[in-house]
Design a protein around this motif. Structure first.
Motif, PDB file in Angstrom:
ATOM      1  N   UNK A  61       0.824  -1.208   0.000  1.00  0.00           N
ATOM      2  CA  UNK A  61       0.000   0.000   0.000  1.00  0.00           C
ATOM      3  C   UNK A  61       0.862   1.263   0.000  1.00  0.00           C
ATOM      4  N   UNK A  62       1.957   1.259   0.774  1.00  0.00           N
ATOM      5  CA  UNK A  62       2.840   2.430   0.783  1.00  0.00           C
ATOM      6  C   UNK A  62       3.489   2.624  -0.580  1.00  0.00           C
ATOM      7  N   UNK A  63       3.912   1.529  -1.216  1.00  0.00           N
ATOM      8  CA  UNK A  63       4.524   1.642  -2.543  1.00  0.00           C
ATOM      9  C   UNK A  63       3.517   2.172  -3.566  1.00  0.00           C
ATOM     10  N   UNK A  64       2.297   1.685  -3.498  1.00  0.00           N
ATOM     11  CA  UNK A  64       1.272   2.182  -4.413  1.00  0.00           C
ATOM     12  C   UNK A  64       0.994   3.656  -4.168  1.00  0.00           C
ATOM     13  N   UNK A  65       1.042   4.080  -2.911  1.00  0.00           N
ATOM     14  CA  UNK A  65       0.831   5.496  -2.600  1.00  0.00           C
ATOM     15  C   UNK A  65       1.958   6.339  -3.189  1.00  0.00           C
ATOM     16  N   UNK A  66       3.222   5.857  -3.103  1.00  0.00           N
ATOM     17  CA  UNK A  66       4.349   6.607  -3.670  1.00  0.00           C
ATOM     18  C   UNK A  66       4.226   6.690  -5.192  1.00  0.00           C
ATOM     19  N   UNK A  67       3.839   5.572  -5.814  1.00  0.00           N
ATOM     20  CA  UNK A  67       3.686   5.568  -7.275  1.00  0.00           C
ATOM     21  C   UNK A  67       2.584   6.527  -7.701  1.00  0.00           C
ATOM     22  N   UNK A  68       1.476   6.525  -6.972  1.00  0.00           N
ATOM     23  CA  UNK A  68       0.386   7.450  -7.302  1.00  0.00           C
ATOM     24  C   UNK A  68       0.811   8.908  -7.125  1.00  0.00           C
ATOM     25  N   UNK A  69       1.600   9.184  -6.081  1.00  0.00           N
ATOM     26  CA  UNK A  69       2.067  10.561  -5.877  1.00  0.00           C
ATOM     27  C   UNK A  69       2.998  10.989  -7.014  1.00  0.00           C
ATOM     28  N   UNK A  70       3.941  10.098  -7.409  1.00  0.00           N
ATOM     29  CA  UNK A  70       4.848  10.432  -8.518  1.00  0.00           C
ATOM     30  C   UNK A  70       4.074  10.623  -9.822  1.00  0.00           C
TER      31      UNK A  70
END
Length: 205
Positions: A61-70
């Protein structure tokens, strides 16, 4: 029913004997049902944290959040470029600098000076051994060997040594004549040269 019952052991009352045997049998069956096995052959317990890895789900979930932010930042930049026409900043005015450049240059200059000084000392160093003196000693020893040897030297080698000596003596005499014709001081030097030539050992054949 107690009349048809045939007990294994003798008894005075067949009714009571049947009742007691039935009670013992019921206790036995109850014990058999409730008995525990000596060897534990039951399947192991299933733990929830081994099948459902909450930490892995949290990291995903944290990785998906970082990808969405980028992706959102990239989308905003692309939208800004579409609106403003876009400009590429590909200039790099940074000059490479070194904190110890002067120190390295000083060390290199010092090493080069030291190497030059060592080279000069090596060039100015005179040889400890005199090869001309060795050659003269070898000629003397060769003459001694020819005098004490049982078998004489072959003619070819002897003739070669004689021709070498003749050529060397002829060249020395020619040099002396040239010096006489050039300067008047050659008269004082000619006896010395003749004396030095006479001191050379003669090889006996």
């Amino acid at each position: 029913m107690h009349r048809a019952y045939q007990s294994i052991t003798p008894a005075n009352n067949s009714f009571l004997k049947h009742k007691w045997d039935q009670l013992i049998y019921d206790r036995h069956r109850k014990k058999v049902k409730t008995v525990k096995a000596v060897i534990d052959n039951a399947p192991p317990k299933t733990y929830v944290h081994l099948h459902l890895k909450l930490k892995k789900l949290q990291m995903q979930e944290e990785r998906m959040a970082i990808v969405e932010r980028d992706n959102r930042i990239l989308l905003d930049q692309m939208a800004h470029m579409m609106k403003t026409g876009g400009r590429v900043d590909n200039r790099n005015d940074y000059k490479q600098r070194s904190l110890n450049k002067t120190k390295r240059q000083q060390d290199l200059l010092q090493i080069s000076h030291q190497n030059h000084a060592i080279l000069q000392r090596i060039k100015s160093r005179q040889s400890h051994y005199n090869h001309m003196q060795w050659e003269q000693q070898w000629l003397v020893n060769q003459g001694y060997m020819m005098n004490i040897s049982k078998y004489p030297q072959p003619r070819k080698t002897a003739s070669k040594t004689k021709t070498k000596k003749a050529t060397s003596s002829g060249s020395s005499q020619q040099e002396v004549k040239n010096t006489k014709s050039l300067s008047p001081q050659s008269h004082t030097q000619s006896p010395a040269t003749n004396h030095s030539e006479s001191n050379l050992p003669e090889v006996a054949v």
